[in-house]
Design an enzyme around this catalytic site. Structure first.
Site, PDB file in Angstrom:
ATOM      1  N   GLU A  41     -22.519  11.047   6.850  1.00 49.84           N
ATOM      2  CA  GLU A  41     -23.859  11.458   6.429  1.00 49.84           C
ATOM      3  C   GLU A  41     -24.806  10.288   6.632  1.00 49.84           C
ATOM      4  O   GLU A  41     -24.626   9.215   6.074  1.00 49.84           O
ATOM      5  CB  GLU A  41     -23.883  11.874   4.946  1.00 49.84           C
ATOM      6  CG  GLU A  41     -25.296  12.279   4.499  1.00 49.84           C
ATOM      7  CD  GLU A  41     -25.446  12.482   2.994  1.00 49.84           C
ATOM      8  OE1 GLU A  41     -24.444  12.827   2.328  1.00 49.84           O
ATOM      9  OE2 GLU A  41     -26.564  12.277   2.494  1.00 49.84           O
ATOM     10  N   ARG A  45     -33.274   7.204   4.754  1.00 52.74           N
ATOM     11  CA  ARG A  45     -33.888   6.156   3.933  1.00 52.74           C
ATOM     12  C   ARG A  45     -34.505   5.053   4.754  1.00 52.74           C
ATOM     13  O   ARG A  45     -35.064   4.118   4.195  1.00 52.74           O
ATOM     14  CB  ARG A  45     -32.832   5.522   3.027  1.00 52.74           C
ATOM     15  CG  ARG A  45     -32.444   6.422   1.911  1.00 52.74           C
ATOM     16  CD  ARG A  45     -31.565   5.692   0.919  1.00 52.74           C
ATOM     17  NE  ARG A  45     -30.767   6.687   0.248  1.00 52.74           N
ATOM     18  CZ  ARG A  45     -29.604   6.461  -0.320  1.00 52.74           C
ATOM     19  NH1 ARG A  45     -29.087   5.248  -0.299  1.00 52.74           N
ATOM     20  NH2 ARG A  45     -28.960   7.434  -0.903  1.00 52.74           N
ATOM     21  N   LYS A 133     -23.492  19.868  -3.407  1.00 52.25           N
ATOM     22  CA  LYS A 133     -23.377  18.443  -3.727  1.00 52.25           C
ATOM     23  C   LYS A 133     -23.636  18.309  -5.230  1.00 52.25           C
ATOM     24  O   LYS A 133     -24.650  18.812  -5.725  1.00 52.25           O
ATOM     25  CB  LYS A 133     -24.418  17.653  -2.934  1.00 52.25           C
ATOM     26  CG  LYS A 133     -24.594  16.208  -3.401  1.00 52.25           C
ATOM     27  CD  LYS A 133     -25.500  15.444  -2.439  1.00 52.25           C
ATOM     28  CE  LYS A 133     -25.895  14.087  -3.027  1.00 52.25           C
ATOM     29  NZ  LYS A 133     -26.432  13.172  -2.024  1.00 52.25           N
TER      30      LYS A 133
HETATM   31  C1  3PG Z   1     -26.535   9.585  -2.005  1.00 54.92           C
HETATM   32  O1  3PG Z   1     -27.568   9.373  -1.405  1.00 54.92           O
HETATM   33  O2  3PG Z   1     -25.878  10.614  -1.881  1.00 54.92           O
HETATM   34  C2  3PG Z   1     -26.077   8.571  -2.959  1.00 54.92           C
HETATM   35  O3  3PG Z   1     -27.065   7.621  -3.182  1.00 54.92           O
HETATM   36  C3  3PG Z   1     -24.832   7.878  -2.572  1.00 54.92           C
HETATM   37  O4  3PG Z   1     -24.365   7.400  -3.755  1.00 54.92           O
HETATM   38  P1  3PG Z   1     -23.636   5.991  -3.887  1.00 54.92           P
HETATM   39  O5  3PG Z   1     -24.498   4.987  -3.160  1.00 54.92           O
HETATM   40  O6  3PG Z   1     -23.596   5.730  -5.364  1.00 54.92           O
HETATM   41  O7  3PG Z   1     -22.275   6.155  -3.304  1.00 54.92           O
END
Ligand code: 3PG
Length: 212
Positions: A41, A45, A133
């Site tokens: 994924e 960002r 999710k």
């Molecule tokens: C996401 O965008 O799905 C989460 O920020 C990922 O979460 P993590 O960085 O705590 O694994």
């Protein structure tokens, strides 16, 4: 397009990655594949996230390409145009849920819509979404919370994401309603910056061995 049931069965963990440079996308995908992980994924960002995702889509690599934290229908269209095999949302207000349902109908585009409460899960279920999710998994209640959802909502499946590490992944994956988890821990930004593809491949293989 692979249906969402097949995508969540590809790996017990979906690596959630932040990419600054599109030229890192294909080597990263190759490293994950070398480690046995056939799904990724890319998060929206960074300014280059869509270009990075498109590079993977164009590469022809056999990796399921997710584009994540789609927040509105404009980003949904951009993710589809970049070649997403599935899209992920952190939460799913009604207009976004409708847009996801429409994209599924028109383009066969699978989604992991985000939800955190029973009401949100039911709303998505009523639109035909079977795989959600669960976000933010740890702050929202963790594996115990998701275990409680299996009683009243036995036909829903979840990909919990947010605050998960290897040890926590094991407790989620022991639940009947969790085929996979998502997490950024698998591909640290420092490893991408260093272009340390070998360590990313090794980490992926070790993670799979620990989770399977
Ligand atoms: C996401 O965008 O799905 C989460 O920020 C990922 O979460 P993590 O960085 O705590 O694994």
């Amino acid at each position: 397009m692979r249906p969402i049931e097949e995508i969540v069965a590809l790996s017990p963990v979906i690596p959630v990655v932040v990419l600054d440079a599109p030229q890192d996308a294909v080597p990263l995908a190759q490293a994950l594949l070398a480690g046995g992980i056939g799904v990724i994924e890319i998060t929206l960002r960074t300014p280059q996230a869509l270009a990075a995702a498109a590079a993977i889509a164009r590469s022809g690599l056999d990796i399921a390409l997710g584009i994540g934290s789609v927040l509105d229908d404009r980003q949904l269209a951009a993710a589809r145009d970049a070649g997403a095999d599935f899209v992920v949302t952190p939460g799913t207000p009604p207009m976004l849920a409708q847009a996801l349902a429409q994209a599924r109908k028109a383009d066969g585009l699978p989604a992991l819509p985000g939800a955190a409460t029973a009401s949100e899960m039911l709303a998505l279920r009523s639109l035909g979404f079977s795989h959600l999710k669960f976000f933010p998994a740890e702050p929202a209640g963790g594996a115990a919370y998701l275990k409680a959802m299996a009683g009243p909502l036995p036909d829903l499946r979840f990909c919990p994401t947010g605050g998960i590490d290897l040890a926590k992944a094991k407790s989620y994956l022991a639940l009947p309603n969790v085929p996979c988890v998502g997490g950024s821990w698998l591909v640290p930004e420092s490893a991408i910056r260093a272009r340390d593809w070998a360590s990313i491949a090794a980490n992926a293989a070790e993670t799979l061995a620990a989770l399977r």
